[in-house]
Design an enzyme around this catalytic site. Structure first.
Site, short mmCIF file in Angstrom:
data_model
loop_
_atom_site.label_atom_id
_atom_site.label_comp_id
_atom_site.label_asym_id
_atom_site.label_seq_id
_atom_site.Cartn_x
_atom_site.Cartn_y
_atom_site.Cartn_z
N LYS A 1 -9.15 43.38 110.30
CA LYS A 1 -9.43 43.45 111.74
C LYS A 1 -8.36 42.70 112.54
CE LYS A 1 -14.28 44.44 111.12
NZ LYS A 1 -15.67 44.00 111.10
N ASN B 1 -28.97 44.40 118.38
CA ASN B 1 -28.80 43.74 117.08
C ASN B 1 -29.32 42.31 117.17
OD1 ASN B 1 -26.55 41.94 117.97
ND2 ASN B 1 -25.55 43.92 118.30
N LYS C 1 -6.71 45.20 115.15
CA LYS C 1 -7.06 44.94 116.55
C LYS C 1 -6.02 44.04 117.23
CE LYS C 1 -11.95 45.79 115.69
NZ LYS C 1 -13.27 45.81 116.30
N PHE D 1 -14.11 38.30 116.44
CA PHE D 1 -15.05 37.89 115.40
C PHE D 1 -15.25 39.05 114.43
CE2 PHE D 1 -17.41 33.85 116.17
CZ PHE D 1 -16.58 33.37 117.17
N1 CTP Z 1 -15.96 44.64 119.17
C1 CTP Z 1 -15.70 45.11 120.43
N2 CTP Z 1 -16.18 46.31 120.83
C2 CTP Z 1 -16.90 47.08 119.99
C3 CTP Z 1 -17.18 46.61 118.69
C4 CTP Z 1 -16.69 45.38 118.31
O1 CTP Z 1 -15.03 44.42 121.21
N3 CTP Z 1 -17.36 48.23 120.39
C5 CTP Z 1 -15.42 43.34 118.77
C6 CTP Z 1 -16.47 42.28 118.52
O2 CTP Z 1 -16.72 41.55 119.72
C7 CTP Z 1 -15.81 41.40 117.48
C8 CTP Z 1 -14.92 42.35 116.72
O3 CTP Z 1 -14.76 43.50 117.55
O4 CTP Z 1 -14.98 40.42 118.08
C9 CTP Z 1 -15.42 42.81 115.38
O5 CTP Z 1 -16.72 43.29 115.50
P1 CTP Z 1 -17.45 43.86 114.20
O6 CTP Z 1 -18.78 44.42 114.63
O7 CTP Z 1 -17.43 42.82 113.12
O8 CTP Z 1 -16.44 44.99 113.75
P2 CTP Z 1 -16.23 46.48 114.11
O9 CTP Z 1 -14.86 46.63 114.67
O10 CTP Z 1 -17.35 46.97 114.96
O11 CTP Z 1 -16.22 47.16 112.69
P3 CTP Z 1 -17.42 47.34 111.62
O12 CTP Z 1 -18.71 47.24 112.40
O13 CTP Z 1 -17.15 48.67 111.04
O14 CTP Z 1 -17.25 46.22 110.62
#
Ligand code: CTP
Length: 420
Positions: A350, A223, A354, A336
């Protein structure tokens, strides 16, 4: 006798480089030098060639008891010349803060644009610690759009600008431009170094950057994360005295000073390193943009262009933040949320799902803030139920604000825990 400011890990006094540029106010740098020494700092003076026209190096040598550095290649013997050719790197590494007084319009321009044509400007580029600039110049030069634009650049780098005072200037004008009082500059130096020690004793575990999920030996899913926000948090936490472990996906950024960087590539590797390094952590910040899906069985050979269409079946990666939330001990957990819409709702959701103490939410997808930018606009969803929108600022400034809120939250939470 003033208390000596001490380096956290040693008992050595904190070290300050005093840069002196060529302006009428250069003579006041001697007073500043004395004020810094009185506050217990070890001072190394670096003068530009123009500064030497206004004040002799001998004055500073007598005050500091050290040789004053006056040029990139100032030594006479060839052996000395060789060592002085890399001296700026050594000076940059050994010192805790750089203060320049007076900072002339020319010096501000050269710092803002990254020129490296003398010792001071070269050392500035190699220096990663806090910088304090005390400008002094003619009022019109100070108010000129070029000078103000350069100041904006320097402020965005988190340099502290000690504004010049209003008054009678050597050129006969009355207005802003007179060097601030040396005691005020020395206070700014002390505050800049002290303010940053409020995370002493903390162990901050930070993740940053994207992850790369391989599809075959030459391709991967990833990404647009640059890692800048996580690296800014790591630099800020380290400057404020924390022990910092930075688990970093692949990024194009230099390791911040005094930070242990653990490089990883995939979400699974990131998960392993986070839990390996979790034991002593008191604050965990998950700034990484972790890929949500990966190819579970990566082929050993390159995928060939044989079929007209390619379908890939992806499996979810471990949600590291959610797992940390489920196994939460007494560390503060900060996640985040990068969203393209409904920031408040998603950040709060979240925070709950979480089990975090804070979610730093930012809207991504715009052009000028977010992933690759040096600026960001974030909002904080806090465990207390608050949702705070922070004004747009550099990632470095936001890093300090996020850490300030984390400390407040911890004090609030621990005072509740202790029934205070
Ligand atoms: N995160 C993580 N492990 C993953 C995905 C996300 O630890 N496999 C953590 C990221 O580091 C961030 C938070 O979760 O602190 C939110 O990440 P984000 O991509 O915004 O959310 P997702 O939980 O992946 O949900 P979505 O993509 O559906 O919004």
């Amino acid at each position: 006798m003033p208390a000596e400011p001490q380096d956290a890990e040693t008992t050595k006094p904190q070290r300050v480089v005093l840069g002196v540029a060529g302006g009428i106010a250069a003579y006041k740098a001697a007073e500043l030098c004395r004020a810094l020494i009185q506050r217990g700092f070890a001072v190394q003076v670096v003068m530009t060639a123009a500064a030497e026209e206004f004040i002799r190096p001998l004055t500073f040598a007598a005050l500091t008891g050290r040789k004053v550095i006056t040029g990139l290649f100032s030594s006479s013997s060839s052996e000395d010349t060789l060592s002085s050719a890399v001296e700026h790197i050594g000076v940059a590494q050994e010192n805790d803060l750089l203060v320049v007084a007076p900072a002339t319009a020319d010096l501000l321009a050269r710092f803002a644009h990254g020129l490296a044509d003398d010792f001071l400007s070269t050392m500035y580029l190699a220096f990663t610690g806090p910088v304090v600039l005390a400008p002094a110049m003619n009022t019109n030069m100070w108010l000129h759009a070029a000078t103000q634009a350069n100041l904006e650049v320097l402020r965005a780098r988190r340099h502290r600008i000690v504004e010049p005072e209003d008054g009678f200037l050597a050129c006969g004008m009355v207005g802003p431009g007179r060097l601030a009082d040396p005691e005020v500059i020395a206070d700014a130096v002390a505050a800049e170094l002290n303010r940053r020690r409020d995370l002493e004793g903390e162990v901050v575990l930070i993740t940053a950057g994207p992850t790369q999920e391989p599809l075959d030996p030459v391709r991967f899913l990833s990404n647009r994360s640059s890692g800048k926000m996580g690296y800014a948090l790591a630099a800020a936490a380290a400057e404020r005295g924390a022990r910092v472990i930075l688990v970093s996906g692949p990024v194009q950024l230099p390791a911040p000073r005094n930070v242990k960087v653990v490089p990883v590539r995939t979400a699974n590797e990131m998960r392993t390193e986070v839990f390996e390094n979790l034991d002593s952590a008191t604050i965990v910040i998950k700034a990484a943009a972790v890929a949500d899906f990966h190819l579970a069985n990566v082929p050993h050979q390159k995928i060939k262009k044989t079929a007209a269409r390619l379908s890939l079946e992806l499996d979810p990666t471990p949600d590291i933040l959610a797992e940390l939330g489920r196994n939460k001990r007494d560390f503060l957990l900060i996640g985040f949320a990068a969203e393209t819409e409904n920031l408040e709702g998603e950040a709060k959701r979240k925070l709950e799902t979480k089990n975090c103490d804070m979610i730093v939410g930012n809207l991504v997808g715009g052009d000028d803030v977010g992933f690759e930018s040096d600026q960001n606009e974030v909002a904080l969803a806090l465990r207390t139920g608050e949702f705070l929108k922070l004004p747009r600022a550099s990632k470095r400034e936001l890093a300090d604000e996020i850490l300030d809120h984390a400390l407040n939250l911890r004090q609030g939470l621990s005072s509740k825990a202790h029934g205070r």
